[in-house]
Design a protein around this motif. Structure first.
Motif, mmCIF file in Angstrom:
data_model
loop_
_atom_site.group_PDB
_atom_site.id
_atom_site.type_symbol
_atom_site.label_atom_id
_atom_site.label_comp_id
_atom_site.label_asym_id
_atom_site.label_seq_id
_atom_site.Cartn_x
_atom_site.Cartn_y
_atom_site.Cartn_z
ATOM 1 N N ARG A 260 0.865 -1.192 0.000
ATOM 2 C CA ARG A 260 0.000 0.000 0.000
ATOM 3 C C ARG A 260 0.894 1.232 0.000
ATOM 4 N N VAL A 261 0.696 2.098 -0.963
ATOM 5 C CA VAL A 261 1.490 3.318 -1.063
ATOM 6 C C VAL A 261 0.549 4.504 -1.064
ATOM 7 N N SER A 262 1.148 5.667 -0.934
ATOM 8 C CA SER A 262 0.361 6.897 -0.919
ATOM 9 C C SER A 262 0.792 7.782 -2.074
ATOM 10 N N ASP A 263 -0.176 8.429 -2.673
ATOM 11 C CA ASP A 263 0.093 9.424 -3.715
ATOM 12 C C ASP A 263 0.944 8.858 -4.848
ATOM 13 N N ASP A 264 2.178 9.376 -5.016
ATOM 14 C CA ASP A 264 3.015 8.989 -6.158
ATOM 15 C C ASP A 264 3.754 7.667 -5.947
ATOM 16 N N PRO B 171 -7.640 7.259 3.657
ATOM 17 C CA PRO B 171 -7.969 6.180 2.711
ATOM 18 C C PRO B 171 -8.003 6.635 1.269
ATOM 19 N N GLU B 172 -8.459 7.857 1.022
ATOM 20 C CA GLU B 172 -8.561 8.312 -0.364
ATOM 21 C C GLU B 172 -7.201 8.514 -1.031
ATOM 22 N N ARG B 173 -6.133 8.512 -0.212
ATOM 23 C CA ARG B 173 -4.777 8.693 -0.766
ATOM 24 C C ARG B 173 -4.004 7.377 -0.838
ATOM 25 N N VAL B 174 -4.630 6.268 -0.523
ATOM 26 C CA VAL B 174 -3.961 4.962 -0.495
ATOM 27 C C VAL B 174 -4.308 4.183 -1.758
ATOM 28 N N ARG B 175 -3.272 3.549 -2.359
ATOM 29 C CA ARG B 175 -3.479 2.627 -3.471
ATOM 30 C C ARG B 175 -2.487 1.467 -3.352
ATOM 31 N N GLN B 176 -2.786 0.347 -4.008
ATOM 32 C CA GLN B 176 -1.922 -0.827 -3.978
ATOM 33 C C GLN B 176 -1.111 -0.902 -5.276
ATOM 34 N N ASP C 151 19.645 -0.186 -5.748
ATOM 35 C CA ASP C 151 20.000 1.063 -6.437
ATOM 36 C C ASP C 151 20.179 0.834 -7.929
ATOM 37 N N TRP C 152 20.816 -0.318 -8.274
ATOM 38 C CA TRP C 152 21.026 -0.603 -9.696
ATOM 39 C C TRP C 152 19.686 -0.758 -10.413
ATOM 40 N N ALA C 153 18.750 -1.476 -9.793
ATOM 41 C CA ALA C 153 17.452 -1.701 -10.422
ATOM 42 C C ALA C 153 16.727 -0.381 -10.667
ATOM 43 N N GLU C 154 16.726 0.480 -9.660
ATOM 44 C CA GLU C 154 16.040 1.761 -9.823
ATOM 45 C C GLU C 154 16.696 2.623 -10.897
ATOM 46 N N SER C 155 18.052 2.556 -10.969
ATOM 47 C CA SER C 155 18.741 3.346 -11.991
ATOM 48 C C SER C 155 18.489 2.803 -13.393
ATOM 49 N N HIS C 156 18.021 1.530 -13.492
ATOM 50 C CA HIS C 156 17.708 0.938 -14.782
ATOM 51 C C HIS C 156 16.200 0.879 -15.037
ATOM 52 N N GLY C 157 15.447 1.753 -14.336
ATOM 53 C CA GLY C 157 14.018 1.871 -14.599
ATOM 54 C C GLY C 157 13.177 0.759 -14.042
ATOM 55 N N ILE C 158 13.683 0.077 -13.024
ATOM 56 C CA ILE C 158 12.915 -0.996 -12.385
ATOM 57 C C ILE C 158 12.588 -0.526 -10.971
ATOM 58 N N PRO C 159 11.413 0.097 -10.760
ATOM 59 C CA PRO C 159 11.091 0.659 -9.435
ATOM 60 C C PRO C 159 11.090 -0.424 -8.366
ATOM 61 N N GLN C 160 11.597 -0.053 -7.211
ATOM 62 C CA GLN C 160 11.594 -0.946 -6.054
ATOM 63 C C GLN C 160 10.627 -0.410 -5.013
ATOM 64 N N PRO C 161 10.046 -1.297 -4.194
ATOM 65 C CA PRO C 161 9.061 -0.824 -3.207
ATOM 66 C C PRO C 161 9.685 0.185 -2.259
ATOM 67 N N PRO C 162 8.926 1.241 -1.885
ATOM 68 C CA PRO C 162 9.484 2.228 -0.949
ATOM 69 C C PRO C 162 9.810 1.571 0.381
ATOM 70 N N GLN C 163 10.759 2.136 1.074
ATOM 71 C CA GLN C 163 11.216 1.554 2.339
ATOM 72 C C GLN C 163 10.798 2.390 3.549
ATOM 73 N N ARG C 164 10.227 3.572 3.326
ATOM 74 C CA ARG C 164 9.814 4.416 4.462
ATOM 75 C C ARG C 164 8.324 4.711 4.362
ATOM 76 N N TYR C 165 7.750 4.964 5.524
ATOM 77 C CA TYR C 165 6.326 5.307 5.570
ATOM 78 C C TYR C 165 6.138 6.789 5.277
ATOM 79 N N CYS C 166 4.989 7.072 4.748
ATOM 80 C CA CYS C 166 4.675 8.470 4.447
ATOM 81 C C CYS C 166 4.532 9.255 5.759
#
Length: 855
Positions: free
Chosen positions: A696-700, A711-716, A728-743
Motif C-alpha cells: 500500500r502506497v500513498s500518492d506517487d 484512505p482516499e490517498r492509499v493505493r496498492q 539502487d542498480w534496479a532503480e537506476s535501470h528503470g525498475i522501481p523498487q518498493p518504498p522503504q519508508r512510511y509516508c
C-alpha cells in the motif's frame, strides 16, 4: 766435609744440553723436509708422466677438424636450413693485432683475471672450484683458465671434453701448462678468441662481430665489444637476439670486473653500459628464419653446438611452409597496406607484427617473428614471438579460470563499480574500464566476454596473485617469475609474457585444460639414420584440477559467446568470423597503446597475434581489436576456407539451467530477464532472489501508506523486488523498487510536530499553568507516553506523567506539580504508530504557584 756444586756450572751444562737437543731436532726436520720434497717431486713426476704419456700434441692448436653438415626440414620435407659447420664455414680467423684492446681486456677480466701471469692453470681457482664442488656435492664450478678452455675445446676429444672426472681435469691442466710453455700469451689468446663459441652460429670473435653487428671485429664499439666478451659463458642462453636482458646483465658483470681489475674507471664502465646497441642483419639463405633459429636454439640446448654442427643431424620440424607463408603475407599486408576499410597499421605507428599458429596437439605450424627478418629499421632479426611484452587483457581468461577453480560460476555477480586499493607508496590504485564507465552488477560471463577491467581486478583479488601466477605457469607461461613484485594490475596485463607462451595457454583451454608445450621438432636422426628423438604424442597434463575439463569448456564457451560480447564490442566485431564459425578469442591492449594482442582458437587451430614496435614505442590508438585483431581474423578465415564448421562440444559434467540475467540466481516466475546459463554440474544456483511484492502506497508511490494515511490517498502497487544489493542498480535501470519508508502524517507539512498523530491541545505552548494539577489534553493515535522535564530544551531528566494508547481527542494525563518548583517546563508527547513510527510533540509552559487548576 761435603763440597757444594757451583751453581753457575750447572746452568751452563743445562744450556749446552738444550743447544745440542735443538740442533739434533733441526737436523731431523731438515732431513724430513728433504725426504718430503723428494717424495713430493717424485709423486708429481709420476702423476705428470702417467697423465701426459698419451696427451694430444699441443701443436694441434688451431687446426680444423672435419665435420658433417646437418639439415633442418619442414614437415613436408622442404629444406629450411643447412647446418654448415661454423668452425669451417662460419669462421674467419683474424690476427691478434686486429682485435680491439677493450675486447681483449674484457675477455681476460670476465674469463681469467690471472691469465697474463698464470702458467696455464690457476691453482687458487682450482682450489676454489674444489671447495664449491665439495660443498654442493656436484660439479658447479670448473675453475678453468682461458688456456684450459682452449685445450678442452681444441685438443680433447668430444667424449673427454664432456667428462667431469678428476683424470680429465689433470690431463687438461698438464696440457694447459705445456701449451702455456710453448706459446706466448698473445698466441694463446689469439687462438682462443678465434675459436670460442659466441652463440647465433658464431665461432670466433670475427664471426660474432659479423653475426650480431654486421661489422669487422676491429670496428666494434666499446659497448659492442664488452657485450660480446661475456657471451662465451652461456652463448645459447645469453644470445642477445633472444635474451637481450640477460646479455645486458652479463655485460654489466663484465664491466664491473674490468673496473675491479683496473681496466676501466666506474664512470667509463657506466658510459659503455649505456651505449645504445644496434643489431644488424646478415643475408642468409634461409626459410622461416625466426622459426629455424628457434629450433637451432632448442637443439643447442639439448645436444650442444658440437653435436649440432658436426654430427650430420637431420631435423624434421613441425613447420608447415604453406601456413608460414600465409601468416607472413597477411601480417605484412596489414602492417604495410591495410585491408578493406582499414588503413595500413604503419600509418598509426605500428611497424611490426608477430604470429604463432598451433595445432591442437601444440605443433608450431607457423612462427612469424617479424614482418621482415632483413629489415634493420624494425630490428627484424629479433623474434617478437619470444620477446616478453605486456599482454593487456589477454591474460584475463586465466584469472577467471582460477576463480572457477575456487567455486565461482559463469553466473557469479561481480560488481563493476568504483574501487580503490592502497598501492603501498602512499598512493591508491583505482582501476578504470576502457570506456571510463561503470556497469554495475555483471555476471562473470559478461565481465570476461566484454573485457571489463574492474571485475577482473576484483576477481584477481579474490583468487590471489600467487595462485593466479601458479596457474599461469602450469598453463604455459614461462615469465612472471616473481609474484611478489606484481600487484592487482597484473589482472590487466601489467606483467610481461611471450606470444608463444600465451598462445600455448589458449591452446591449453582449447584442449580441456591439458597443457602440451609448443612443439617445433617432429623427428631427429643422425648421419647414420638412427632416430635420436620423436615428438611425444601424450595428451598432456591437466592444469585446472579435478574439474579442469569442465572449467576449460566454460571459459571457451564464454570466449566464443558472440551475443555476450556485443554488449561492449557491437555486432560484426573482429572476434566474430564471417562464416558464423565459433571461435574462442580474447584481445588485449597494453598501456599507452604499446602492445596489441589477439589470441584465440577454433576446434581446428589456435592463433596468437601481436602488433607493436620492437623499440616499445607507443602506437596511435591501435588496440587489440583494430590491430592484432584484424590480422587474427584474416588468418583465421583464410585457414578455415573449405573446412567444415565445428563447434565446441561440452564434456560430461556440464549442466544448463535458466537463471535471472540481472542477479545470477535461479530464474523464478517473476524474473524479468530469464536467460540460459551453463554450469559445472552441482554448482547451479538453487534459489531465486527476484520476487513479487504488493504494498500500500500513498500518492506517487514514493512512500508506504501508514495507519494514519487518509484512505482516499492509499493505493496498492505490485513491484518486482530485487535483492537489497541490487536495489539502487534496479532503480537506476528503470525498475522501481518498493518504498522503504512510511509516508509522513498528512499535517506534518504544516510544521506542527507530530501532526495529527501526536498532538497536545491543552495547555498550549508558551502559556502559564498553575498547580497542583495540570490536565493535559490532545490526541495520540498509537501507544504513547506523556513526559515532563524542566527547561525549554531539556537534554534529559524526563519524568513520565502517563501512558496509554489510541486517544482520538481527550485526556492524555495529569501533571501533579506538587514537587515541582515554579519555572519553565517542557511537556513531551511520544507516540509510536502500529508501523513502528515514533512521533513527538513538545509544549513548553511556565509553572506558577497553586492559584488555579490549570485547565
Amino acid at each position: 766435609m761435603q763440597v757444594k756444586p757451583n751453581s753457575g756450572s750447572i746452568y751452563w751444562r743445562g744450556f749446552i744440553a738444550l743447544i745440542r737437543f735443538l740442533w739434533r731436532l733441526c737436523l731431523a726436520f731438515v732431513k724430513l723436509t728433504i725426504v718430503a720434497t723428494i717424495l713430493t717431486a717424485l709423486a708429481v713426476f709420476v702423476v705428470y708422466r702417467h697423465y701426459s704419456r698419451d696427451l694430444p700434441d699441443p701443436a694441434q692448436i688451431g687446426r680444423h677438424r672435419p665435420a658433417e653438415t646437418g639439415y633442418i626440414y619442414a614437415r613436408d620435407g622442404t629444406l629450411l636450413y643447412e647446418l654448415i659447420d661454423p668452425l669451417s664455414g662460419r669462421r674467419t680467423v683474424v690476427p691478434f693485432e686486429r682485435i680491439p684492446r677493450i675486447l681483449i681486456d674484457a675477455t681476460v677480466a670476465v674469463e681469467d683475471a690471472g691469465f697474463w701471469t698464470n702458467p696455464g692453470v690457476d691453482l687458487r681457482g682450482i682450489l676454489r672450484a674444489l671447495i664449491l664442488n665439495y660443498q654442493a656435492g656436484e660439479v658447479v664450478s670448473g675453475g678453468s683458465t682461458i688456456t684450459q678452455q682452449l685445450v678442452r675445446n681444441v685438443l680433447l676429444s668430444p667424449d673427454e671434453r664432456d667428462d667431469l672426472s678428476l683424470d680429465r681435469k689433470l690431463r687438461e691442466a698438464i696440457l694447459a701448462i705445456e701449451v702455456s710453455r710453448r706459446y706466448s700469451k698473445e698466441q694463446i689468446l689469439g687462438v682462443y678468441l678465434n675459436e670460442v663459441y659466441y652463440g647465433n652460429q658464431a665461432y670466433g670473435i670475427e664471426a660474432a662481430a659479423q653475426s650480431y653487428f654486421g661489422k669487422h671485429v676491429w670496428e666494434l664499439s666499446a659497448g659492442e665489444a664488452t657485450l660480446l666478451a661475456g657471451l662465451p659463458q652461456s652463448p645459447t642462453t645469453l644470445n642477445p637476439l633472444h635474451n637481450f636482458a640477460g646479455a645486458k646483465q652479463r655485460q654489466r658483470t663484465t664491466l664491473d670486473l674490468m673496473v675491479k681489475y683496473g681496466y676501466l674507471t666506474a664512470t667509463e664502465a657506466q658510459e659503455i653500459f649505456e651505449e645504445p646497441l644496434r643489431f644488424a642483419p646478415i643475408a642468409r639463405d634461409i626459410t622461416a628464419p625466426h622459426f629455424v633459429f628457434y629450433v637451432i636454439r632448442l637443439l643447442e640446448e639439448r645436444y650442444g653446438p658440437e653435436t649440432l654442427y658436426r654430427s650430420g643431424l637431420r631435423v624434421v620440424t613441425t613447420l608447415d611452409p604453406q601456413w608460414q607463408a600465409e601468416a607472413e603475407r597477411i601480417a605484412r599486408q596489414w602492417i604495410r597496406e591495410g585491408g578493406p576499410g582499414y588503413t595500413p597499421l604503419r600509418d598509426r605507428n605500428a611497424t611490426n607484427a608477430g604470429v604463432v599458429m598451433l595445432t591442437p596437439d601444440a605443433q608450431i605450424i607457423a612462427m612469424v617473428g617479424s614482418i621482415d627478418y632483413n629489415d634493420p629499421t624494425i630490428d627484424g632479426q629479433v623474434n617478437v614471438t619470444l620477446a616478453p611484452r605486456q599482454p593487456g587483457s589477454a591474460l584475463k581468461p586465466v584469472v577467471y579460470a582460477a576463480a572457477l577453480q575456487r567455486g565461482w560460476t559463469p553466473a557469479t555477480i561481480i560488481w563493476d563499480t568504483p574501487v580503490t586499493y592502497p598501492a603501498g607508496d602512499g598512493t591508491v590504485y583505482a582501476p578504470r574500464n576502457y570506456d571510463n564507465a561503470f556497469h554495475g552488477p555483471q555476471r562473470l560471463r559478461m565481465a570476461l566476454a566484454n573485457s571489463l577491467n574492474i571485475p577482473a581486478v576484483r576477481t584477481l583479488e579474490y583468487v590471489g596473485i600467487e595462485n593466479f601466477v601458479s596457474l599461469a605457469h602450469r598453463m604455459g607461461i614461462t615469465t612472471l617469475n616473481d609474484p611478489q613484485r606484481y600487484g592487482l594490475p597484473l589482472a590487466l596485463g601489467a606483467g610481461e609474457v611471450r606470444l608463444l607462451d600465451l598462445t600455448a595457454v589458449y591452446n591449453t583451454l582449447r584442449n580441456g585444460g591439458r597443457y602440451r608445450p609448443p612443439a617445433a621438432i617432429l623427428k631427429i636422426t643422425n648421419a647414420r639414420g638412427e632416430t635420436l628423438e620423436t615428438l611425444n604424442d601424450t595428451p598432456g597434463r591437466q592444469t585446472l584440477g579435478e574439474r579442469g575439463e569442465q572449467i576449460a569448456y566454460l571459459i571457451t564457451d564464454i570466449l566464443s559467446d558472440n551475443a555476450a560480447r556485443r554488449y561492449m564490442f557491437g555486432r560484426n566485431n573482429v572476434m566474430e568470423l564471417r562464416d558464423g564459425r565459433p571461435a574462442a578469442v580474447k584481445t588485449g591492449t597494453s598501456n599507452e597503446w604499446r602492445d596489441s594482442w589477439t589470441v584465440g582458437y577454433t576446434p581446428d587451430i589456435t592463433i596468437g597475434v601481436w602488433v607493436g614496435n620492437n623499440d616499445n614505442a607507443p602506437m596511435q590508438e591501435v588496440a587489440g581489436s583494430n590491430g592484432a585483431g584484424v590480422i587474427w581474423r584474416a588468418l583465421m578465415e583464410r585457414y578455415h576456407e573449405g573446412r567444415p564448421i565445428l563447434t565446441f562440444e561440452p564434456p560430461d559434467g556440464i549442466s544448463e539451467v535458466v537463471i535471472c540475467a540481472d542477479t545470477g540466481a535461479l530464474a523464478g516466475e517473476h524474473c524479468p530477464r530469464p536467460i540460459s546459463e551453463r554450469f559445472i554440474a552441482g554448482t547451479e544456483p538453487r534459489t531465486s532472489d527476484v520476487t513479487i511484492l504488493t504494498v500500500r502506497v500513498s500518492d506517487d508511490g514514493a512512500c508506504l501508506a501508514a495507519s494514519y494515511t487518509p484512505p482516499e490517498r492509499v493505493r496498492q502497487v505490485t513491484f518486482v523486488v530485487y535483492p537489497p544489493a541490487f536495489r539502487d542498480w534496479a532503480e537506476s535501470h528503470g525498475i522501481p523498487q518498493p518504498p522503504q519508508r512510511y509516508c509522513p502524517p498528512p499535517e506534518a507539512s504544516t510544521g506542527r510536530e507530530g501532526g495529527i498523530i501526536a498532538r497536545i491541545t491543552q495547555p498550549i505552548t508558551n502559556t502559564t499553568v498553575h498547580g497542583p494539577l495540570v490536565y493535559v489534553r490532545g490526541a495520540a493515535l498509537g501507544v504513547y507516553a506523556l513526559e515532563i522535564a524542566p527547561g525549554r530544551s531539556p537534554q534529559g531528566g524526563w519524568r513520565t506523567i502517563a501512558r496509554g494508547e489510541a486517544i482520538q481527542e481527550g485526556m492524555l494525563g495529569i501533571w501533579q506539580t506538587g514537587d515541582d518548583a515554579p519555572g519553565e517546563y517542557t511537556l513531551r508527547l511520544r507516540v509510536t504508530t502500529r508501523e513502528g513510527i515514533l512521533l513527538e510533540q513538545h509544549v513548553w509552559v511556565r509553572l506558577e504557584g497553586e492559584a488555579g487548576s490549570g485547565n
